[in-house]
Design a protein around this motif. Sequence first.
Motif, short mmCIF file in Angstrom:
data_model
loop_
_atom_site.label_atom_id
_atom_site.label_comp_id
_atom_site.label_asym_id
_atom_site.label_seq_id
_atom_site.Cartn_x
_atom_site.Cartn_y
_atom_site.Cartn_z
N GLN A 1 0.90 -1.09 0.04
CA GLN A 1 0.02 -0.02 0.03
C GLN A 1 0.90 1.15 -0.12
N VAL A 2 0.51 2.36 -0.75
CA VAL A 2 1.17 3.40 -0.85
C VAL A 2 0.14 4.63 -0.71
N GLN A 3 0.58 5.61 0.17
CA GLN A 3 -0.05 6.92 0.15
C GLN A 3 0.62 7.77 -0.59
N LEU A 4 -0.01 8.74 -1.22
CA LEU A 4 0.46 9.96 -1.91
C LEU A 4 -0.15 11.29 -1.46
N VAL A 5 0.59 12.09 -1.21
CA VAL A 5 -0.01 13.42 -0.56
C VAL A 5 0.61 14.48 -1.46
N GLU A 6 -0.35 15.13 -1.98
CA GLU A 6 0.13 16.38 -2.94
C GLU A 6 0.03 17.61 -1.94
N SER A 7 1.02 18.61 -2.27
CA SER A 7 1.11 20.15 -1.44
C SER A 7 1.35 20.82 -2.54
N GLY A 8 1.33 22.30 -2.14
CA GLY A 8 1.85 23.33 -2.95
C GLY A 8 0.93 24.17 -3.66
N GLY A 9 -0.43 23.70 -3.93
CA GLY A 9 -1.23 24.38 -4.71
C GLY A 9 -1.72 25.72 -3.88
N GLY A 10 -2.19 26.55 -4.82
CA GLY A 10 -2.93 27.82 -4.23
C GLY A 10 -3.30 28.63 -5.25
N LEU A 11 -3.55 29.89 -4.90
CA LEU A 11 -4.05 30.87 -5.90
C LEU A 11 -2.84 31.82 -6.20
N VAL A 12 -2.77 32.13 -7.53
CA VAL A 12 -1.43 32.79 -8.37
C VAL A 12 -2.07 33.63 -9.31
N GLN A 13 -1.44 34.69 -9.74
CA GLN A 13 -1.84 35.56 -10.86
C GLN A 13 -1.29 34.95 -12.07
N ALA A 14 -1.99 35.16 -13.20
CA ALA A 14 -1.30 34.74 -14.54
C ALA A 14 -0.17 35.22 -14.81
N GLY A 15 0.70 34.44 -15.16
CA GLY A 15 2.24 34.57 -15.60
C GLY A 15 3.04 34.14 -14.41
N GLY A 16 2.57 33.77 -13.05
CA GLY A 16 3.24 33.21 -11.80
C GLY A 16 3.61 31.81 -11.92
N SER A 17 4.02 31.61 -10.94
CA SER A 17 4.68 30.13 -10.65
C SER A 17 4.25 29.36 -9.57
N LEU A 18 4.21 28.15 -9.54
CA LEU A 18 3.70 27.39 -8.44
C LEU A 18 4.69 25.86 -8.35
N ARG A 19 5.03 25.33 -7.06
CA ARG A 19 5.59 24.23 -7.27
C ARG A 19 4.87 23.23 -6.40
N LEU A 20 4.33 22.21 -7.04
CA LEU A 20 3.72 21.14 -6.18
C LEU A 20 4.70 20.05 -6.11
#
Length: 124
Positions: free
Chosen positions: A1-20
């Motif tokens: 069994q494996v559990q995967l947990v995402e993080s790093g999402g959010g609100l950003v303006q167009a042209g911006g960056s995020l790292r998940l």
Amino acid sequence: QVQLVESGGGLVQAGGSLRLSCAASGRTLSSYSMGWFRQAPGKEREFVTAISPSGLSTRYADSVKGRFTISRDNAKNTVYLQMNSLKPEDTAVYYCARSGARILLTSLDRYDYWGQGTQVTVSS
């Protein structure tokens, strides 16, 4: 069994960056290809990108090619998605998933473990 947990999402303006990030527990990810998918409201879940077990091979959807980069750190059992030049149409819940295949696949049904998703919202 494996559990995967995402993080790093959010609100950003167009042209911006995020790292998940997608952190795994339970079992090592180093022998598996990993993928990122996304699902926008009212739309089907779609393939974004995938990476081979070694990290040497990657595959991208045309819509994100040149803007998104997938990577992995097998020592940390974590997969990343760097998203640059974000557009409002990138707004979606982003999911990471594990594939039992060593080749890079785009079909959802070839991925056997999924995270719960993280919301990415890009404002115009």
